[in-house]
Scaffold this active site. Structure first.
Site, PDB file in Angstrom:
ATOM      1  CB  SER A 107      -0.920   0.006   1.225  1.00  0.00           C
ATOM      2  OG  SER A 107      -1.956   0.948   1.018  1.00  0.00           O
TER       3      SER A 107
HETATM    4  C1  LIG Z   1      -1.121   1.957  -4.815  1.00  0.00           C
HETATM    5  S1  LIG Z   1      -2.205   1.800  -3.473  1.00  0.00           S
HETATM    6  C2  LIG Z   1      -3.458   3.008  -3.758  1.00  0.00           C
HETATM    7  C3  LIG Z   1      -2.978   4.406  -3.746  1.00  0.00           C
HETATM    8  C4  LIG Z   1      -4.061   5.380  -3.433  1.00  0.00           C
HETATM    9  N1  LIG Z   1      -4.923   5.609  -4.530  1.00  0.00           N
HETATM   10  C5  LIG Z   1      -3.493   6.649  -2.834  1.00  0.00           C
HETATM   11  O1  LIG Z   1      -3.568   7.697  -3.471  1.00  0.00           O
HETATM   12  O2  LIG Z   1      -3.001   6.563  -1.733  1.00  0.00           O
HETATM   13  C6  LIG Z   1      -3.093   0.334  -3.927  1.00  0.00           C
HETATM   14  C7  LIG Z   1      -4.129  -0.052  -2.892  1.00  0.00           C
HETATM   15  O3  LIG Z   1      -4.960  -1.052  -3.460  1.00  0.00           O
HETATM   16  C8  LIG Z   1      -5.358  -1.895  -2.425  1.00  0.00           C
HETATM   17  N2  LIG Z   1      -5.879  -3.130  -3.000  1.00  0.00           N
HETATM   18  C9  LIG Z   1      -5.205  -4.218  -3.443  1.00  0.00           C
HETATM   19  N3  LIG Z   1      -6.046  -5.147  -3.892  1.00  0.00           N
HETATM   20  C10 LIG Z   1      -7.295  -4.633  -3.733  1.00  0.00           C
HETATM   21  C11 LIG Z   1      -8.603  -5.107  -4.006  1.00  0.00           C
HETATM   22  N4  LIG Z   1      -8.807  -6.303  -4.550  1.00  0.00           N
HETATM   23  N5  LIG Z   1      -9.651  -4.302  -3.725  1.00  0.00           N
HETATM   24  C12 LIG Z   1      -9.479  -3.079  -3.177  1.00  0.00           C
HETATM   25  N6  LIG Z   1      -8.266  -2.584  -2.880  1.00  0.00           N
HETATM   26  C13 LIG Z   1      -7.191  -3.339  -3.159  1.00  0.00           C
HETATM   27  C14 LIG Z   1      -4.100  -2.069  -1.604  1.00  0.00           C
HETATM   28  O4  LIG Z   1      -4.385  -2.536  -0.307  1.00  0.00           O
HETATM   29  C15 LIG Z   1      -3.540  -0.660  -1.634  1.00  0.00           C
HETATM   30  O5  LIG Z   1      -3.952   0.066  -0.513  1.00  0.00           O
END
Ligand SMILES: C[S@@+](CC[C@H](N)C(=O)[O-])C[C@H]1O[C@@H](n2cnc3c(N)ncnc32)[C@H](O)[C@@H]1O
Length: 392
Positions: A107
């Site tokens: 994350s």
């Molecule tokens: C790169 S981060 C997101 C960045 C965010 N948009 C920000 O500005 O902080 C990706 C996120 O997607 C979440 N994630 C991963 N698989 C997921 C799923 N199947 N459904 C929802 N969230 C998910 C992760 O836990 C992580 O927090």
């Protein structure tokens, strides 16, 4: 630095970040610029890790006001950098944070250049609704709340702890979007179809729920990825509740893969040295990592993983293994070039070479994606051109 100082310095840093993002050309519209100038990113990243540029093993170091001082922490929070907030799905021990290597970020607050680029690509208009998958720290959610109004924003995060921190940060900044904890691959059932859908996690193919939950004529902006590399950024127009199509906007951007789609942990049995048949190949393993040929190889091998390992004589070989079956290809330098030893139900390196031949024959042409209820196909040039199926 006192509290009012933080606000003044942060506002100045936001302005500098907006200038920087505008100079790259990715931040273009006044409305998104106003959001970048308004949303306090530092509230979403009270502590985080950044990658060091030291050679060798990728290493991340912790950044908190206590460790580096308020001023440096604040500057880092407004740098055009990805700020990691979780590794391997586990909470970080902030009582005694140490440098971290040999871990997978799970994350983060995404690189601002990429965030604004995707938001611009989303082509929102004032009265539109957005569904976001992958709330993360909540920073991108907050930008959308500022741009559209929180009642038009719905965001889904799979990790309850991450979701809870995002909710707190959003609330303390005065934004109250609809937030769900759950698997975003299933969209957000029960809500009206959105005008726009954006995913800030990589997916192996476009989930059917995203198409169903975006209104006809609406847009989906997402990054696709395989287990070897990213397939980049795609923008799809939804035709009806099962069908969507569009083009790749870029093959560069890469997001951490949706947790439920990560590669299986075990590589299975490695092929023994007498298995398979060996031939010469003009392509070495570097084609897997080059931008364009790597993209094509990932399309040709949707279930493959690759890694390098020294043999008994110290020669480095690259293994390409299919996670569904026993297919393998092992690339080894053979003096004038490379030899490939292949075996199993599919000849993996043959598939890569065939895909490269089609790509070379097509000349400069863009890739696109068509999603139907039966299959998702990435095509070259036009929907009827050479195409490769994405994993279901
Ligand atoms: C790169 S981060 C997101 C960045 C965010 N948009 C920000 O500005 O902080 C990706 C996120 O997607 C979440 N994630 C991963 N698989 C997921 C799923 N199947 N459904 C929802 N969230 C998910 C992760 O836990 C992580 O927090």
């Amino acid at each position: 630095m006192t509290e009012p100082d933080i606000d003044t310095v942060a506002a100045k840093l936001r302005h500098q970040l907006a200038e920087q993002l505008a100079a790259t050309g990715w931040l273009r519209s006044p409305a998104w610029r106003a959001a970048v100038e308004a949303v306090p990113r530092h509230e979403f990243v009270p502590r985080f890790y950044v990658e060091t540029d030291a050679p060798g093993l990728t290493t991340w170091v912790p950044v908190t006001p206590e460790l580096v001082g308020l001023d440096k922490w604040l500057r880092q929070a407004y740098a055009d950098e990805t700020l990691i907030t979780q590794f391997d799905g586990c909470e970080i021990d902030w009582a005694d944070p140490q440098p971290i290597s040999n871990a997978h970020p799970t994350s983060s607050s995404t690189l601002p250049t990429l965030v604004v680029r995707m938001l611009e690509d989303l082509q929102v208009e004032d009265d539109m609704t957005v569904m976001e998958l992958g709330t993360g720290t909540g920073y991108s959610t907050a930008l959308m709340c500022h741009r559209l109004g929180a009642d038009r924003v719905l965001s889904v995060e799979t990790d309850p702890e991450v979701a809870s921190r995002a909710r707190d940060a959003l609330t303390s900044c005065g934004y109250r979007p609809r937030l769900r904890v759950g698997d975003g691959l299933l969209g957000a059932d029960g809500s009206a179809p959105s005008d726009r859908t954006i995913a800030t996690m990589g997916v192996r193919s476009i989930p059917a729920a995203w198409v169903r939950q975006t209104r006809p004529g609406g847009l989906i902006v997402a990054t696709l990825r395989g287990w070897m590399r990213s397939l980049g950024l795609v923008r799809l127009t939804v035709e009806d509740e099962h069908t969507a199509h569009g083009r790749f906007l870029s093959s560069d951007p890469s997001f951490m893969i949706a947790r439920q789609q990560d590669a299986p942990e075990s590589l299975g049995m490695l092929p023994s040295s007498d298995e398979g048949t060996t031939r010469h190949t003009r392509y070495g393993p570097e084609l897997l990592t080059k931008p364009d040929s790597g993209f094509v190889a990932q399309l040709a091998l949707p279930h493959a993983r690759s890694f390098s390992m020294p043999g008994d004589d110290g020669t480095m070989s690259t293994y390409v293994l299919d996670a569904r079956n026993d297919a393998f290809a092992v690339l080894t330098p053979d003096g004038e070039g490379w030899s490939v030893r292949q075996g199993g139900p599919v000849l993996l390196w043959d598939a890569v070479e065939q895909a490269l031949a089609l790509w070379h024959a097509a000349g400069p042409a863009e890739f696109g994606l068509t999603v139907t209820p039966d299959a998702q196909r990435v095509w070259l040039g036009a929907p009827g051109g050479p195409s490769w199926r994405l994993p279901a």
